[in-house]
Scaffold this motif. Sequence first.
Motif, mmCIF file in Angstrom:
data_model
loop_
_atom_site.group_PDB
_atom_site.id
_atom_site.type_symbol
_atom_site.label_atom_id
_atom_site.label_comp_id
_atom_site.label_asym_id
_atom_site.label_seq_id
_atom_site.Cartn_x
_atom_site.Cartn_y
_atom_site.Cartn_z
ATOM 1 N N THR A 375 1.014 -1.103 0.422
ATOM 2 C CA THR A 375 0.048 -0.315 0.107
ATOM 3 C C THR A 375 0.685 1.368 0.024
ATOM 4 N N PRO A 376 0.674 2.240 -0.237
ATOM 5 C CA PRO A 376 1.470 3.786 -0.639
ATOM 6 C C PRO A 376 1.165 4.530 0.261
ATOM 7 N N GLY A 377 1.866 5.328 0.959
ATOM 8 C CA GLY A 377 2.088 5.712 2.436
ATOM 9 C C GLY A 377 1.350 7.108 1.669
ATOM 10 N N GLU A 378 0.627 7.691 3.092
ATOM 11 C CA GLU A 378 -0.556 8.391 3.552
ATOM 12 C C GLU A 378 0.508 9.403 4.013
ATOM 13 N N ASP A 379 -0.295 11.229 3.804
ATOM 14 C CA ASP A 379 0.296 12.163 3.977
ATOM 15 C C ASP A 379 -0.068 12.443 5.356
ATOM 16 N N VAL A 380 0.720 12.733 5.575
ATOM 17 C CA VAL A 380 0.566 13.466 7.266
ATOM 18 C C VAL A 380 0.576 14.945 6.909
ATOM 19 N N VAL A 381 -0.469 15.615 7.892
ATOM 20 C CA VAL A 381 -1.241 16.863 7.478
ATOM 21 C C VAL A 381 -0.672 17.806 9.559
ATOM 22 N N THR A 382 -0.292 18.996 9.374
ATOM 23 C CA THR A 382 0.838 19.540 10.720
ATOM 24 C C THR A 382 -0.344 20.753 10.802
ATOM 25 N N SER A 383 -0.470 21.937 11.174
ATOM 26 C CA SER A 383 -1.007 22.822 11.762
ATOM 27 C C SER A 383 -0.261 24.323 11.427
ATOM 28 N N ILE A 384 0.833 23.786 10.807
ATOM 29 C CA ILE A 384 1.495 24.964 10.331
ATOM 30 C C ILE A 384 1.047 25.246 9.114
ATOM 31 N N ASP A 385 0.687 27.085 9.707
ATOM 32 C CA ASP A 385 0.540 28.039 8.981
ATOM 33 C C ASP A 385 1.486 28.679 8.196
ATOM 34 N N PRO A 386 1.640 28.864 6.551
ATOM 35 C CA PRO A 386 3.267 29.114 6.019
ATOM 36 C C PRO A 386 3.446 30.386 6.109
ATOM 37 N N ALA A 387 1.940 31.801 7.040
ATOM 38 C CA ALA A 387 1.914 33.058 6.797
ATOM 39 C C ALA A 387 2.582 33.482 8.130
ATOM 40 N N VAL A 388 2.009 32.607 9.052
ATOM 41 C CA VAL A 388 2.586 32.663 10.417
ATOM 42 C C VAL A 388 3.974 32.295 10.679
ATOM 43 N N GLN A 389 4.223 30.775 9.742
ATOM 44 C CA GLN A 389 5.708 30.398 10.097
ATOM 45 C C GLN A 389 6.964 31.011 9.340
ATOM 46 N N ALA A 390 6.345 32.105 8.421
ATOM 47 C CA ALA A 390 7.347 33.179 7.836
ATOM 48 C C ALA A 390 7.376 34.429 8.843
ATOM 49 N N ALA A 391 6.268 35.185 8.873
ATOM 50 C CA ALA A 391 6.804 36.171 9.720
ATOM 51 C C ALA A 391 7.244 35.789 10.987
ATOM 52 N N ALA A 392 6.898 34.525 11.968
ATOM 53 C CA ALA A 392 7.969 34.421 13.212
ATOM 54 C C ALA A 392 9.632 33.922 12.696
ATOM 55 N N ALA A 393 10.026 33.277 11.479
ATOM 56 C CA ALA A 393 11.267 32.982 10.988
ATOM 57 C C ALA A 393 11.531 34.716 11.122
ATOM 58 N N GLN A 394 10.742 35.742 9.670
ATOM 59 C CA GLN A 394 11.223 37.015 9.592
ATOM 60 C C GLN A 394 11.919 37.880 11.157
ATOM 61 N N ALA A 395 11.061 37.875 11.906
ATOM 62 C CA ALA A 395 11.214 38.179 13.035
ATOM 63 C C ALA A 395 12.396 38.276 13.763
ATOM 64 N N ILE A 396 12.877 37.459 13.572
ATOM 65 C CA ILE A 396 14.270 36.817 14.857
ATOM 66 C C ILE A 396 14.926 36.333 13.886
ATOM 67 N N VAL A 397 15.450 36.385 12.457
ATOM 68 C CA VAL A 397 16.392 36.509 11.547
ATOM 69 C C VAL A 397 17.131 36.620 12.076
ATOM 70 N N ASN A 398 17.701 38.255 12.267
ATOM 71 C CA ASN A 398 18.454 39.061 12.144
ATOM 72 C C ASN A 398 19.295 38.996 13.396
ATOM 73 N N GLU A 399 18.349 37.776 15.039
ATOM 74 C CA GLU A 399 19.273 38.480 16.282
ATOM 75 C C GLU A 399 20.796 37.194 16.254
ATOM 76 N N ASP A 400 21.668 37.463 16.992
ATOM 77 C CA ASP A 400 22.980 36.854 17.023
ATOM 78 C C ASP A 400 22.549 36.077 17.951
ATOM 79 N N LYS A 401 22.313 35.899 19.173
ATOM 80 C CA LYS A 401 22.313 35.115 19.724
ATOM 81 C C LYS A 401 21.050 33.858 19.167
ATOM 82 N N PRO A 402 21.353 32.834 20.006
ATOM 83 C CA PRO A 402 20.257 31.828 19.869
ATOM 84 C C PRO A 402 18.583 32.489 20.265
#
Length: 677
Positions: A375-402
């Motif tokens: 049988t072929p594999g089945e997809d897994v669906v997440t709750s990730i919202d690409p727009a919200v994910q991009a906004a979060a990544a953009q907010a912290i991308v320039n941080e020097d500290k973890p």
Amino acid sequence: MDERWTPEPGETPPAPPDGPGHAARNSGQGSGDGGPDPAPHRYRYSLPQDVAPPLDPRLGGYPDAPRTGPHPGAGPARPPEPPADGPAAHAAHQGARPQSAQPGPAGDRQHTAPQPAVAPPPPPDAPPRRSRKGLVIGVTSAVVALALVGGGISWYVISRPKPEATASAFADAWNEADYAAMADLATGEGVADAYTQVAENLGVETAEITLGAVTADGDTATAPFDATLGLRNAGEWSYEGELPLERVDGEWKVAFSPAVIHPELGDGQTLVRTNEWGERGSILAADGTRLDTPDATGSIAMLTGGVSPATEEDLADLGPAYQVGDPVGRGGIQQAYDERLAGTPATSIRVADAAQDDAAGDDAEATEVGTIEGTPGEDVVTSIDPAVQAAAAQAIVNEDKPTAFVAVRPSTGEILAAANVPGGFNRAIDGRYPPGSAFKIISYEALFNAGMTTSDRMDCPKTAEVGGWPFKNAGDAEHGDQSVLEAFATSCNTALVQEVADRLDSASLTAAAEEFGMNAPLEIGIPSAEPSFPAPDSTTILAASSIGQGQILTSPLHMATVPAAVADGSWRSPVLVTEPEVADRPEPRPIQNAEALRTMMRAVVTDGTAEDAGFTGEVHGKTGTAEFGTAEEDEELPSHAWFVGFSGDLAFAVVVEGGGGGAKVAAPLAADFLGNL
């Protein structure tokens, strides 16, 4: 026969009436004086008292009980005629009867019981009779002997071992994978090893063996069976076989050979499987876009994990469905949901040389005895919202500290974004930090539960000693008398620890922490850090814990659920995977004082520590500065910068490792995040 009628004195014996054994009665006609006889009379026969009971010629001995009437062969007895009716005869007859020792009144005299009549002795020349006792004993002994012999035969037949019992026990042991027990029920060598080799080669997880009717012929028997084997990563495979049985030393045994496992097996042979994997499923965002792509960001890649070829070391854990080079999930969702994503391979079951089963899968000439469709594999669906994910990544991308940023939906608990810089460690999900003053949301919930109200007043001195330990405020601030809202908005430590020491104990603060999901795993679909709130064991530790220090450790993911609970009114366990649905998610937990906490969190943004962070719109939040590590004398401890908050149905948490003050470092990042949306 010397039968006699006992006459009354002066009477002449009457003639007997017709018919044997006839007892004469009064005719019922009038007596001599014309009146009725006072009572009917019965007449009896008797032997003289000096005559002994006779032998019974039919039985050869004395009778067991008195007998009446003549002895056999004497002809019918005729009783004498009764005396003539009349008062005189009746009186004479009654006078001849024996009287009781204590006679009663007239008309109530007692009569003796009749003496039974017995047969007379046989003639002198009668042949001697054998004793009945010997005959009875002989017959009884013969019957008992026959009964014992018959019972012994019956017992032997009933208790004799049967082939059905052995076949059934063998099948039951097979079902339980108890190969040692199967060997005990069989003849031959290597029974347990042969079954173990097949089970390991095929990846047998379950077995269901169903027996048919056993057919016996002397010392041999056969038992047909249907076998259904559940194979790991493949499904079920069914076939038919037969158990040969033989009687050995009175016991039934399965006559083992490899053909007992499967009818196509010969001596020295076993079963192996080959597998061909189909198309693997994908990992999708909430909007259906694919996340597991080669160009995915580092933060998304840490959530999804990756896929790489199986190595020799992997095979021990993966089982016989895999060969070196087959695709295997590594980390994140790919590993947690590997079976769903991989599907099941097309499986071929073949006959192979038991001594070379490792290489048998490459033999194209091998006999194939069964197949299982893949049988072929089945997809897994997440709750990730690409727009919200991009906004979060953009907010912290320039941080020097973890730095880590997490966003969740308060109404559902769904994780909308999880961003990290730098890559290599998913601190948003797996990082563990003291929460600092961001934890005060939970502490004030505990105080409200203990009776404090928003109209109460608090004192915010520069320092406050609790349990012998001095506490102070950030920047050595001193605010004096404050309302509850003001003490929260300015994040006054000294005001809070005094109230906590007066109103709370270890149990009440721990209960509030657990109300917000601490001390329990977060079942999001992949492994994640568990928020920990050790119960304080002193007043000092209780006070330190209330300001997010002490021994508390939690993750950015968990801290995002804290403002989400205030926004929604219930704490909801966060979730990343939405399809398939994560099992055993806890029920939402109501937050009793959510409305008061919302007002206080709004004051933080409008008039408190986050006033200058740059927020726009209806934003609620709480800053946090969490000290960690060990300081040298007269030196300040390093601290993590926190900000947690919500706006509408969007809650978030951001932490900068060693970033310093939450108001100056973390809160502006949160404002940038909301601005990016």
